[in-house]
Design a protein around this motif. Sequence first.
Motif, PDB file in Angstrom:
ATOM      1  N   SER A 122       0.849  -1.187   0.000  1.00  0.00           N
ATOM      2  CA  SER A 122       0.000   0.000   0.000  1.00  0.00           C
ATOM      3  C   SER A 122       0.889   1.242   0.000  1.00  0.00           C
ATOM      4  N   GLU A 123       0.277   2.343  -0.336  1.00  0.00           N
ATOM      5  CA  GLU A 123       1.060   3.582  -0.424  1.00  0.00           C
ATOM      6  C   GLU A 123       1.405   4.125   0.954  1.00  0.00           C
ATOM      7  N   ARG A 124       0.395   4.145   1.858  1.00  0.00           N
ATOM      8  CA  ARG A 124       0.652   4.736   3.172  1.00  0.00           C
ATOM      9  C   ARG A 124      -0.121   4.065   4.296  1.00  0.00           C
ATOM     10  N   GLU A 125      -0.897   3.018   4.001  1.00  0.00           N
ATOM     11  CA  GLU A 125      -1.756   2.410   5.012  1.00  0.00           C
ATOM     12  C   GLU A 125      -1.199   1.090   5.522  1.00  0.00           C
ATOM     13  N   ILE A 126      -1.259   0.948   6.841  1.00  0.00           N
ATOM     14  CA  ILE A 126      -1.042  -0.347   7.486  1.00  0.00           C
ATOM     15  C   ILE A 126      -2.432  -0.865   7.845  1.00  0.00           C
ATOM     16  N   VAL A 127      -2.841  -1.953   7.220  1.00  0.00           N
ATOM     17  CA  VAL A 127      -4.189  -2.482   7.441  1.00  0.00           C
ATOM     18  C   VAL A 127      -4.104  -3.710   8.337  1.00  0.00           C
ATOM     19  N   LEU A 128      -4.867  -3.685   9.420  1.00  0.00           N
ATOM     20  CA  LEU A 128      -4.974  -4.818  10.332  1.00  0.00           C
ATOM     21  C   LEU A 128      -6.397  -5.348  10.253  1.00  0.00           C
ATOM     22  N   THR A 129      -6.552  -6.572   9.761  1.00  0.00           N
ATOM     23  CA  THR A 129      -7.878  -7.193   9.664  1.00  0.00           C
ATOM     24  C   THR A 129      -8.019  -8.203  10.789  1.00  0.00           C
ATOM     25  N   ASP A 130      -8.842  -7.875  11.751  1.00  0.00           N
ATOM     26  CA  ASP A 130      -9.035  -8.729  12.934  1.00  0.00           C
ATOM     27  C   ASP A 130      -7.706  -9.081  13.601  1.00  0.00           C
ATOM     28  N   GLY A 131      -6.782  -8.113  13.618  1.00  0.00           N
ATOM     29  CA  GLY A 131      -5.517  -8.314  14.303  1.00  0.00           C
ATOM     30  C   GLY A 131      -4.413  -8.912  13.465  1.00  0.00           C
ATOM     31  N   LEU A 174       0.685  -3.177   3.879  1.00  0.00           N
ATOM     32  CA  LEU A 174       1.829  -2.519   4.498  1.00  0.00           C
ATOM     33  C   LEU A 174       2.535  -1.624   3.479  1.00  0.00           C
ATOM     34  N   PRO A 175       2.895  -0.387   3.861  1.00  0.00           N
ATOM     35  CA  PRO A 175       3.661   0.463   2.950  1.00  0.00           C
ATOM     36  C   PRO A 175       5.160   0.180   3.075  1.00  0.00           C
ATOM     37  N   GLU A 176       5.909   0.661   2.117  1.00  0.00           N
ATOM     38  CA  GLU A 176       7.356   0.520   2.169  1.00  0.00           C
ATOM     39  C   GLU A 176       7.930   1.405   3.274  1.00  0.00           C
ATOM     40  N   GLY A 177       9.065   0.973   3.824  1.00  0.00           N
ATOM     41  CA  GLY A 177       9.759   1.776   4.818  1.00  0.00           C
ATOM     42  C   GLY A 177       9.330   1.566   6.249  1.00  0.00           C
ATOM     43  N   VAL A 178       8.330   0.694   6.486  1.00  0.00           N
ATOM     44  CA  VAL A 178       7.881   0.406   7.848  1.00  0.00           C
ATOM     45  C   VAL A 178       8.205  -1.046   8.164  1.00  0.00           C
ATOM     46  N   GLU A 179       8.952  -1.259   9.230  1.00  0.00           N
ATOM     47  CA  GLU A 179       9.327  -2.608   9.636  1.00  0.00           C
ATOM     48  C   GLU A 179       8.276  -3.176  10.585  1.00  0.00           C
ATOM     49  N   VAL A 184       2.084   7.633   8.453  1.00  0.00           N
ATOM     50  CA  VAL A 184       1.324   6.444   8.068  1.00  0.00           C
ATOM     51  C   VAL A 184      -0.073   6.487   8.682  1.00  0.00           C
ATOM     52  N   ARG A 185      -0.943   5.665   8.108  1.00  0.00           N
ATOM     53  CA  ARG A 185      -2.292   5.493   8.627  1.00  0.00           C
ATOM     54  C   ARG A 185      -2.492   4.022   8.961  1.00  0.00           C
ATOM     55  N   ILE A 186      -2.981   3.740  10.167  1.00  0.00           N
ATOM     56  CA  ILE A 186      -3.295   2.374  10.580  1.00  0.00           C
ATOM     57  C   ILE A 186      -4.809   2.203  10.538  1.00  0.00           C
ATOM     58  N   VAL A 187      -5.274   1.247   9.750  1.00  0.00           N
ATOM     59  CA  VAL A 187      -6.703   0.981   9.620  1.00  0.00           C
ATOM     60  C   VAL A 187      -7.013  -0.348  10.307  1.00  0.00           C
ATOM     61  N   HIS A 188      -7.860  -0.304  11.313  1.00  0.00           N
ATOM     62  CA  HIS A 188      -8.300  -1.507  12.015  1.00  0.00           C
ATOM     63  C   HIS A 188      -9.623  -1.960  11.397  1.00  0.00           C
ATOM     64  N   ARG A 189      -9.614  -3.104  10.737  1.00  0.00           N
ATOM     65  CA  ARG A 189     -10.842  -3.650  10.160  1.00  0.00           C
ATOM     66  C   ARG A 189     -11.308  -4.835  10.999  1.00  0.00           C
ATOM     67  N   LEU A 190     -12.481  -4.702  11.554  1.00  0.00           N
ATOM     68  CA  LEU A 190     -13.031  -5.728  12.437  1.00  0.00           C
ATOM     69  C   LEU A 190     -14.220  -6.370  11.739  1.00  0.00           C
ATOM     70  N   THR A 191     -14.186  -7.703  11.620  1.00  0.00           N
ATOM     71  CA  THR A 191     -15.208  -8.405  10.834  1.00  0.00           C
ATOM     72  C   THR A 191     -15.826  -9.586  11.574  1.00  0.00           C
ATOM     73  N   ARG A 192     -15.595  -9.706  12.875  1.00  0.00           N
ATOM     74  CA  ARG A 192     -16.071 -10.874  13.624  1.00  0.00           C
ATOM     75  C   ARG A 192     -17.189 -10.475  14.581  1.00  0.00           C
ATOM     76  N   PRO A 193     -18.438 -10.576  14.178  1.00  0.00           N
ATOM     77  CA  PRO A 193     -19.542 -10.180  15.060  1.00  0.00           C
ATOM     78  C   PRO A 193     -19.638 -11.078  16.288  1.00  0.00           C
ATOM     79  N   GLY A 194     -19.880 -10.444  17.425  1.00  0.00           N
ATOM     80  CA  GLY A 194     -20.123 -11.188  18.658  1.00  0.00           C
ATOM     81  C   GLY A 194     -18.919 -11.854  19.267  1.00  0.00           C
ATOM     82  N   LYS A 195     -17.717 -11.651  18.737  1.00  0.00           N
ATOM     83  CA  LYS A 195     -16.518 -12.332  19.243  1.00  0.00           C
ATOM     84  C   LYS A 195     -15.731 -11.415  20.173  1.00  0.00           C
TER      85      LYS A 195
END
Length: 413
Positions: free
Chosen positions: A71-80, A85-90, A129-140
């Motif tokens: 990705s250009e600038r986003e770190i995406v976390l899907t359910d953890g 991940l963008p370049e330059g971030v370890e 950078v932007r961190i996007v938390h995507r949560l997709t587990r209902p009721g968990k």
Amino acid sequence: MRPVLLGEMTPETLVEELGAAPSRALAARRLAELGIPDSKSEAYRYFGVEPLMEKEWELHRPEPTGEIAASEREIVLTDGVVTALPEGVEVGCSDAIDLDADHFDALYYLGHLLSRELISLRFRKDVKVRIVHRLTRPGKLLAYRLAFYVDANVRVSVEERFEGEEACGALLLGGFDAFVSRDASLRLVRDQSLRPGDYTPILSQRIKVDANASCDLHSYDFGGGKGLQLLRVELREHARIEAGHLLYAVEEARRGIVSQIVHIGEHSHSNQLAKNILADKARGIFDALIKVEHSGKYTKAHQNSRAILLNDGAYMASKPQLEIYIDDLEASHGSTTGQLDEKQLFYLRSRGIAKEEARKMLILAFANEMIDSLGDEELQDRLHASFERAYYGQTRLECMETCHGCEKIVLAE
């Protein structure tokens, strides 16, 4: 899993029951000492945590997919799980961390015990950078944690956004541990909008600011539902933190922040401001302590909470506190809770502005002051849009795109 039952276990049993790594022994000891929070727990007194702790939860344990998109600038976390991940971030995963042994929140330690691995982000150069938390587990029950490491002399800006429309009824035990090295700076901006029935976020956070380093922390919480941020900050010599919190809560929401800012080093500086707008039967929470240790000479510490109640059913629990062990310092704290200023309303109405429109103008001015202080036009536009969706139901731009030119007609008249 019923969290309330964990409070009856020994540290050894906790590690075994939760399948935690041996390196989490300190977290287990601290959880056993503090116990699972209830209505008598100071940090959760106004939140209503007991139903969440007594519920039988199915724990979702993240499993890495092995595929990470660029990705250009986003770190995406899907359910953890890191999925972009963008370049330059370890990014790495580890079961070991410099755990905060003095955190006041028991769920900080429970979150560490439930997280098999910590997602660590190391910043070795200036980055935004932007961190996007995507949560997709209902009721968990979702539990995962981040660790930020900012190297010396590095400038980092992190924006956190949450997307949880698919995770209705879930409980998120999350948050981060941030380590800001000497002469570095970290800016953290969190944008979180909730609706009744959405997931419930309990975000336990720890920030350690080294000598001559700085941290700017800004949280923007809009809408309904329940959510709480629990923050502990340590400041070394000549370290600085600017903390701003904007809350707009509606319906029967319970939202807010519980914090401790601890001045350990000399000449450290903290400034904390909370602005709260509460409507319907919403409850806002600002329970904040500034503590100055014996070693924190020449500290400057300021704290203030301001709340506007839009109707009789709204409630603000404001509790600013100072705990000081020395004389050589500058410190202040305060809190105001009230309604919109009648003199300002009268002034606007005397200029031909309708009462409801005048109220909206004052509310927007109160909120926009916190948003516009960021000095980042792109980020400010996104936060203005988040607030407008919570306040109006849509942004002004969306209104103009769907109203078939009615605004132009009004202006023409």
